[in-house]
Design an enzyme around this catalytic site. Structure first.
Site, PDB file in Angstrom:
ATOM      1  N   CYS A 157      34.121  48.360  38.106  1.00 53.97           N
ATOM      2  CA  CYS A 157      34.890  47.880  39.270  1.00 53.97           C
ATOM      3  C   CYS A 157      35.979  48.868  39.686  1.00 53.97           C
ATOM      4  CB  CYS A 157      35.520  46.529  38.963  1.00 53.97           C
ATOM      5  SG  CYS A 157      34.362  45.297  38.372  1.00 53.97           S
ATOM      6  N   LYS A 184      41.529  38.987  45.892  1.00 59.79           N
ATOM      7  CA  LYS A 184      41.343  37.546  46.007  1.00 59.79           C
ATOM      8  C   LYS A 184      41.090  37.100  47.439  1.00 59.79           C
ATOM      9  CE  LYS A 184      41.136  33.288  44.995  1.00 59.79           C
ATOM     10  NZ  LYS A 184      40.458  33.088  46.276  1.00 59.79           N
ATOM     11  N   HIS A 204      36.426  41.466  47.249  1.00 60.50           N
ATOM     12  CA  HIS A 204      36.228  42.440  46.164  1.00 60.50           C
ATOM     13  C   HIS A 204      34.799  42.971  46.148  1.00 60.50           C
ATOM     14  CE1 HIS A 204      36.461  44.469  42.414  1.00 60.50           C
ATOM     15  NE2 HIS A 204      36.153  43.469  41.604  1.00 60.50           N
ATOM     16  N   SER A 215      37.995  36.289  42.615  1.00 56.72           N
ATOM     17  CA  SER A 215      37.665  36.973  43.868  1.00 56.72           C
ATOM     18  C   SER A 215      36.220  36.669  44.248  1.00 56.72           C
ATOM     19  CB  SER A 215      37.878  38.476  43.713  1.00 56.72           C
ATOM     20  OG  SER A 215      37.132  38.968  42.616  1.00 56.72           O
TER      21      SER A 215
END
Length: 386
Positions: free
Chosen positions: A83, A331, A335, A207
């Site tokens: 990520c 959030k 994402h 998210s």
């Protein structure tokens, strides 16, 4: 040593883009950034992406995107760090400029997550964890973060309501961001009444799965002048840091310390010549609300165990002492995993140019922090208004 400045920034709205593919999103963001910089060619391209292979059955993204953007026979490569792929790609682009090997670099982060079944996307996101030591035993990526959240609450006496305040703050800022997936404020009750996805994590603690792309153009001040880019568009990349920790939670020295974030931040602060008190806003990696709390502690903004206290005291709002998630964060903005670190960079650029929809007053220095896995691969970058 040479300096690096960002002279162009572009992005697509975050959401469920059923009519656009990965290449469409990436090229749109990239051309938007080049248009913002007023240029029509670059020396190289770095692509931040995590899981294009399993999600859309496409790899070799450097060649794909450079080809479809009409960039010619430039070097182009994909950067993967779970990520944190977007943040890592930005830093690789900056290093290319600082090294002197390249003068004008494009970085684009992209992820197309909605083309797969939700259950499959959830499984692919778990690739950021330890496949043999965690996933094989049935621990999902969400469950691992829930474990950390439960331990944090038990250790320091926080409640689910305390952690929900991070989501409330993110949505308050995201409501003003035209590129955000969620443009509606929420209340603490909204978070608390949402269903559990892995106790104590609830739906509104996490998210969303989504699509999106963001891009920046990086060069030197000298080259920016040569290209005729107005100085008010420049944003200096003042400091960078990156570090890893154990990939699985069981081997961590301390389950409630993001050691990689702490090390990366120390390196970035030293390079930029600043301290946490000098930072005007923080774009932290709030894939889950617990990560926002732990990030503030690792970055030196809060003492250990007091990250959630800042939210409870209202210190993370846009007009407070430690503004975070100024355009919604992971959030509320969303994402799209491989693109997130580049979205954070674009948002920092907009803040420092004074162009953000939720503007931090007199912002001069901003920080972005991008987390891969449950804290195993983390980048921290510091940006300064020129």
């Amino acid at each position: 040593m040479r300096k690096a400045v960002i002279i162009g920034a572009g992005m697509t709205p975050v959401g469920e883009h059923w009519k656009l593919g990965l290449r469409d999103l990436a090229v749109e963001a990239l051309l938007n950034a080049m248009d913002d910089a007023g240029i029509d060619k670059v020396d190289s391209l770095y692509v931040g992406n995590m899981i294009s292979g399993p999600l859309v059955e496409q790899e070799n993204l450097g060649a794909l995107i450079a080809d479809w953007a009409g960039l010619g026979n430039i070097p182009a490569v994909k950067i993967e760090a779970a990520c944190a792929s977007g943040g890592a790609a930005v830093q690789e682009g900056v290093k290319a400029v600082l090294s002197g090997l390249e003068d004008v670099v494009a970085v684009v982060g992209v992820e197309k997550m909605t083309d797969a079944w939700p259950s499959d996307t959830t499984r692919y996101l778990g690739y950021a964890a330890d496949a043999e030591w965690e996933l094989f035993h049935g621990a999902s990526f969400v469950a691992l973060n829930a474990l950390v959240m439960r331990y944090y609450m038990k250790t320091y006496g926080y409640t689910e309501e305390d952690l929900a305040l991070f989501a409330v703050n993110a949505h308050a800022n995201g409501a003003k961001n035209p590129y955000a997936m969620f443009k509606r404020p929420i209340k603490v009750e909204t978070v608390l009444k949402s269903p559990y996805i892995a106790d104590p994590l609830k739906l509104f603690d996490a998210s969303p799965v989504c699509d999106g792309a963001a891009a920046v153009i990086i060069t030197t001040p000298e080259k920016a002048e040569e290209l005729g880019v107005p100085k008010e568009k420049w944003v200096e990349v003042a400091g960078m840091g990156r570090a890893i920790d154990t990939i699985n939670l069981a081997n961590r020295e301390d389950l409630l310390t993001l050691k990689a974030a702490k090390i990366a931040a120390e390196r970035a602060y030293k390079m930029a010549g600043v301290e946490p008190k000098d930072i005007d806003f923080f774009e932290v990696h709030d894939a889950f609300t617990i990560m926002a709390a732990l990030s503030l502690e690792a970055l030196g903004v809060a003492k250990k165990g007091e990250g959630a206290k800042l939210a409870r005291e209202g210190q993370i709002a846009i007009d407070a002492d430690y503004p975070i998630q100024t355009m919604g964060g992971l959030k509320a903005r969303g994402h799209p995993v491989g693109a997130t670190g580049v979205y954070q960079t674009v948002e920092a650029v907009l803040q420092l140019r004074g162009e953000a929809p939720s503007q931090v007053p007199d912002a001069e220095v901003g920080l972005t922090q991008n987390i891969g896995g449950t804290g195993s691969n983390i980048t921290v970058s510091i940006f300064r208004r020129v």
